[in-house]
Design an enzyme around this catalytic site. Structure first.
Site, PDB file in Angstrom:
ATOM      1  N   ARG A 230     108.302 146.796  13.543  1.00 45.96           N
ATOM      2  CA  ARG A 230     107.410 147.097  14.681  1.00 45.96           C
ATOM      3  C   ARG A 230     108.218 147.564  15.893  1.00 45.96           C
ATOM      4  O   ARG A 230     107.780 148.439  16.634  1.00 45.96           O
ATOM      5  CB  ARG A 230     106.577 145.854  15.035  1.00 45.96           C
ATOM      6  CG  ARG A 230     105.475 145.595  14.025  1.00 45.96           C
ATOM      7  CD  ARG A 230     104.901 144.206  14.170  1.00 45.96           C
ATOM      8  NE  ARG A 230     104.191 143.987  15.414  1.00 45.96           N
ATOM      9  CZ  ARG A 230     103.847 142.793  15.872  1.00 45.96           C
ATOM     10  NH1 ARG A 230     104.139 141.711  15.172  1.00 45.96           N
ATOM     11  NH2 ARG A 230     103.190 142.679  16.997  1.00 45.96           N
TER      12      ARG A 230
ATOM     13  N   ARG B  68     101.105 134.934  12.906  1.00 43.94           N
ATOM     14  CA  ARG B  68     100.472 136.178  12.454  1.00 43.94           C
ATOM     15  C   ARG B  68     101.271 136.785  11.307  1.00 43.94           C
ATOM     16  O   ARG B  68     102.491 136.715  11.316  1.00 43.94           O
ATOM     17  CB  ARG B  68     100.437 137.182  13.621  1.00 43.94           C
ATOM     18  CG  ARG B  68      99.091 137.289  14.278  1.00 43.94           C
ATOM     19  CD  ARG B  68      99.104 138.030  15.580  1.00 43.94           C
ATOM     20  NE  ARG B  68      99.741 139.339  15.582  1.00 43.94           N
ATOM     21  CZ  ARG B  68      99.786 140.135  16.635  1.00 43.94           C
ATOM     22  NH1 ARG B  68      99.203 139.764  17.768  1.00 43.94           N
ATOM     23  NH2 ARG B  68     100.386 141.299  16.602  1.00 43.94           N
TER      24      ARG B  68
ATOM     25  N   ARG C 223      98.999 154.256  21.944  1.00 50.86           N
ATOM     26  CA  ARG C 223     100.280 153.846  21.378  1.00 50.86           C
ATOM     27  C   ARG C 223     101.090 155.033  20.881  1.00 50.86           C
ATOM     28  O   ARG C 223     102.186 154.860  20.374  1.00 50.86           O
ATOM     29  CB  ARG C 223      99.991 152.943  20.195  1.00 50.86           C
ATOM     30  CG  ARG C 223     100.758 151.673  20.232  1.00 50.86           C
ATOM     31  CD  ARG C 223     100.236 150.833  19.105  1.00 50.86           C
ATOM     32  NE  ARG C 223     100.982 149.650  18.969  1.00 50.86           N
ATOM     33  CZ  ARG C 223     100.506 148.451  19.297  1.00 50.86           C
ATOM     34  NH1 ARG C 223      99.324 148.312  19.815  1.00 50.86           N
ATOM     35  NH2 ARG C 223     101.249 147.409  19.084  1.00 50.86           N
TER      36      ARG C 223
ATOM     37  N   LYS D 245     101.905 141.671  26.776  1.00 55.25           N
ATOM     38  CA  LYS D 245     100.771 142.512  27.208  1.00 55.25           C
ATOM     39  C   LYS D 245      99.459 141.745  27.114  1.00 55.25           C
ATOM     40  O   LYS D 245      98.664 141.749  28.047  1.00 55.25           O
ATOM     41  CB  LYS D 245     100.660 143.774  26.318  1.00 55.25           C
ATOM     42  CG  LYS D 245     101.890 144.641  26.283  1.00 55.25           C
ATOM     43  CD  LYS D 245     101.682 145.877  25.422  1.00 55.25           C
ATOM     44  CE  LYS D 245     101.457 145.582  23.958  1.00 55.25           C
ATOM     45  NZ  LYS D 245     102.614 144.995  23.254  1.00 55.25           N
TER      46      LYS D 245
ATOM     47  N   ARG E 135     105.457 132.536  18.396  1.00 47.64           N
ATOM     48  CA  ARG E 135     104.042 132.747  18.738  1.00 47.64           C
ATOM     49  C   ARG E 135     103.144 132.150  17.653  1.00 47.64           C
ATOM     50  O   ARG E 135     103.391 132.280  16.468  1.00 47.64           O
ATOM     51  CB  ARG E 135     103.745 134.246  18.860  1.00 47.64           C
ATOM     52  CG  ARG E 135     102.248 134.480  19.090  1.00 47.64           C
ATOM     53  CD  ARG E 135     101.917 135.829  19.580  1.00 47.64           C
ATOM     54  NE  ARG E 135     102.367 136.895  18.705  1.00 47.64           N
ATOM     55  CZ  ARG E 135     102.211 138.180  18.992  1.00 47.64           C
ATOM     56  NH1 ARG E 135     101.639 138.527  20.112  1.00 47.64           N
ATOM     57  NH2 ARG E 135     102.649 139.098  18.168  1.00 47.64           N
TER      58      ARG E 135
HETATM   59  P1  AP5 Z   1     101.767 138.354  23.799  1.00 48.37           P
HETATM   60  O1  AP5 Z   1     101.059 138.322  25.107  1.00 48.37           O
HETATM   61  O2  AP5 Z   1     101.010 137.945  22.587  1.00 48.37           O
HETATM   62  O3  AP5 Z   1     102.489 139.770  23.608  1.00 48.37           O
HETATM   63  P2  AP5 Z   1     101.882 141.199  23.251  1.00 48.37           P
HETATM   64  O4  AP5 Z   1     102.708 142.186  24.000  1.00 48.37           O
HETATM   65  O5  AP5 Z   1     100.403 141.221  23.465  1.00 48.37           O
HETATM   66  O6  AP5 Z   1     102.268 141.213  21.721  1.00 48.37           O
HETATM   67  P3  AP5 Z   1     101.502 141.779  20.436  1.00 48.37           P
HETATM   68  O7  AP5 Z   1     102.382 141.411  19.261  1.00 48.37           O
HETATM   69  O8  AP5 Z   1     100.093 141.338  20.378  1.00 48.37           O
HETATM   70  O9  AP5 Z   1     101.612 143.262  20.707  1.00 48.37           O
HETATM   71  P4  AP5 Z   1     101.607 144.354  19.695  1.00 48.37           P
HETATM   72  O10 AP5 Z   1     101.474 145.473  20.629  1.00 48.37           O
HETATM   73  O11 AP5 Z   1     102.727 144.468  18.757  1.00 48.37           O
HETATM   74  O12 AP5 Z   1     100.425 143.937  18.730  1.00 48.37           O
HETATM   75  P5  AP5 Z   1      98.888 144.354  18.669  1.00 48.37           P
HETATM   76  O13 AP5 Z   1      98.118 143.144  18.419  1.00 48.37           O
HETATM   77  O14 AP5 Z   1      98.545 145.223  19.829  1.00 48.37           O
HETATM   78  O15 AP5 Z   1     103.091 137.451  23.944  1.00 48.37           O
HETATM   79  C1  AP5 Z   1     103.973 137.254  22.856  1.00 48.37           C
HETATM   80  C2  AP5 Z   1     104.474 135.801  22.862  1.00 48.37           C
HETATM   81  O16 AP5 Z   1     105.295 135.582  24.000  1.00 48.37           O
HETATM   82  C3  AP5 Z   1     103.359 134.762  22.921  1.00 48.37           C
HETATM   83  O17 AP5 Z   1     103.708 133.650  22.148  1.00 48.37           O
HETATM   84  C4  AP5 Z   1     103.292 134.403  24.405  1.00 48.37           C
HETATM   85  O18 AP5 Z   1     102.803 133.123  24.589  1.00 48.37           O
HETATM   86  C5  AP5 Z   1     104.742 134.550  24.835  1.00 48.37           C
HETATM   87  N1  AP5 Z   1     104.913 135.014  26.213  1.00 48.37           N
HETATM   88  C6  AP5 Z   1     104.151 135.949  26.869  1.00 48.37           C
HETATM   89  N2  AP5 Z   1     104.611 136.138  28.117  1.00 48.37           N
HETATM   90  C7  AP5 Z   1     105.705 135.345  28.255  1.00 48.37           C
HETATM   91  C8  AP5 Z   1     106.650 135.118  29.325  1.00 48.37           C
HETATM   92  N3  AP5 Z   1     106.554 135.759  30.497  1.00 48.37           N
HETATM   93  N4  AP5 Z   1     107.650 134.239  29.099  1.00 48.37           N
HETATM   94  C9  AP5 Z   1     107.750 133.599  27.906  1.00 48.37           C
HETATM   95  N5  AP5 Z   1     106.902 133.754  26.872  1.00 48.37           N
HETATM   96  C10 AP5 Z   1     105.890 134.631  27.034  1.00 48.37           C
HETATM   97  O19 AP5 Z   1      98.896 145.314  17.404  1.00 48.37           O
HETATM   98  C11 AP5 Z   1      99.140 144.797  16.103  1.00 48.37           C
HETATM   99  C12 AP5 Z   1      99.173 145.960  15.112  1.00 48.37           C
HETATM  100  O20 AP5 Z   1      97.894 146.652  15.137  1.00 48.37           O
HETATM  101  C13 AP5 Z   1     100.195 147.062  15.393  1.00 48.37           C
HETATM  102  O21 AP5 Z   1     101.474 146.745  14.887  1.00 48.37           O
HETATM  103  C14 AP5 Z   1      99.549 148.256  14.694  1.00 48.37           C
HETATM  104  O22 AP5 Z   1      99.743 148.210  13.308  1.00 48.37           O
HETATM  105  C15 AP5 Z   1      98.064 148.045  14.951  1.00 48.37           C
HETATM  106  N6  AP5 Z   1      97.614 148.755  16.178  1.00 48.37           N
HETATM  107  C16 AP5 Z   1      97.164 148.179  17.323  1.00 48.37           C
HETATM  108  N7  AP5 Z   1      96.848 149.125  18.229  1.00 48.37           N
HETATM  109  C17 AP5 Z   1      97.098 150.316  17.647  1.00 48.37           C
HETATM  110  C18 AP5 Z   1      96.988 151.672  18.074  1.00 48.37           C
HETATM  111  N8  AP5 Z   1      96.552 151.974  19.308  1.00 48.37           N
HETATM  112  N9  AP5 Z   1      97.350 152.642  17.215  1.00 48.37           N
HETATM  113  C19 AP5 Z   1      97.789 152.360  15.988  1.00 48.37           C
HETATM  114  N10 AP5 Z   1      97.923 151.101  15.496  1.00 48.37           N
HETATM  115  C20 AP5 Z   1      97.591 150.083  16.329  1.00 48.37           C
END
Ligand code: AP5
Length: 215
Positions: free
Chosen positions: A171, A160, A88, A13, A127
């Protein structure tokens, strides 16, 4: 254009949201990045959020909704935005719809980046994120030019805290229980687009562009 990115943790994402943001010149608003910046700066919000994030749990809705609704009222959101990591939960999605509706606005697209859980585990283990600017890499798929150093700002690249295997498993559980129902929520509103997130990053982006150009 107001866009929501949906998908499991590590589905890509953030990677795609940055590209859409550049292409369409709209801000990329990532709740995860906002929380990580607060943790880094030692704010009260950061301290609270960290206790949940480190366990792989969601931060409570009441700490997220107002923060994002306020963010969407800032001037740079006038042309639209891309929301990454919000909503979410169904209550977050409902609160967002109410806040937008009050201004006569609505979400135009919810893009679900589909990736099976087995691929997710590999992606998260590889990552690396920059401690300084937050840019992400993958040690195999998208390596930085110099190992451990961010290409963009020279910051240090780290795993991370919530990318440790046991936290990733939690997660994913939380995703299936609390976030996946949003797919049906936005499908029923006729704004869901689904792309195959297992393809190469450029192919995923091309598929997203195709969907965005349909309207
Ligand atoms: P990446 O693009 O980083 O993936 P992502 O979907 O953004 O992953 P996140 O882990 O950031 O998502 P998340 O939703 O769990 O975490 P967030 O930070 O929002 O890609 C992942 C990897 O794959 C990278 O190494 C990339 O290079 C690689 N890649 C990408 N595309 C690829 C492809 N096509 N082919 C191969 N490799 C590829 O949230 C973290 C925490 O914050 C949550 O767990 C929660 O505790 C809290 N939080 C955040 N938002 C909320 C909310 N709205 N409500 C409550 N808690 C929240």
């Amino acid at each position: 254009m107001r866009i929501i990115m949906l998908g499991a943790p590590g589905a890509g994402k953030g990677t795609q949201a940055k590209r859409i943001s550049d292409q369409y010149d709209i801000p990329h608003i990532s709740t995860g990045d906002i929380f990580r910046a607060n943790i880094k700066n030692g704010t009260e919000l950061g301290v609270k959020a960290k206790t949940y994030m480190d366990q792989g749990l969601l931060v409570p809705d009441e700490l997220v909704v107002d923060l994002i609704v306020d963010r969407l009222r800032q001037d740079d959101c006038v042309k639209g935005y891309i929301l990454d990591g919000f909503p979410r939960t169904i209550p977050q999605a409902e609160a967002l719809a109410i806040a937008l509706n009050a201004n006569g606005e609505k979400i135009d697209f919810a893009i679900n980046v589909e990736v099976p859980d087995t691929n997710i585990i590999h992606r998260m283990a590889g990552r690396r994120a920059c401690v300084n600017c937050g840019r992400t890499y993958h040690i195999v798929n998208i390596p930085p030019k110099a190992e451990g150093i961010c290409d963009a700002c020279g910051g240090q690249l780290v795993l991370r805290d919530d990318d440790k295997p046991e936290t990733v498993a939690k997660r994913l559980d939380v995703y299936h229980q609390q976030t996946k129902p949003l797919i049906e929520f936005y499908s029923s509103k006729g704004i869901l687009a689904v792309v195959d997130g297992t393809k190469e990053m450029d192919e995923v982006f091309a598929a997203i562009e195709k969907e965005l150009n349909k309207k």
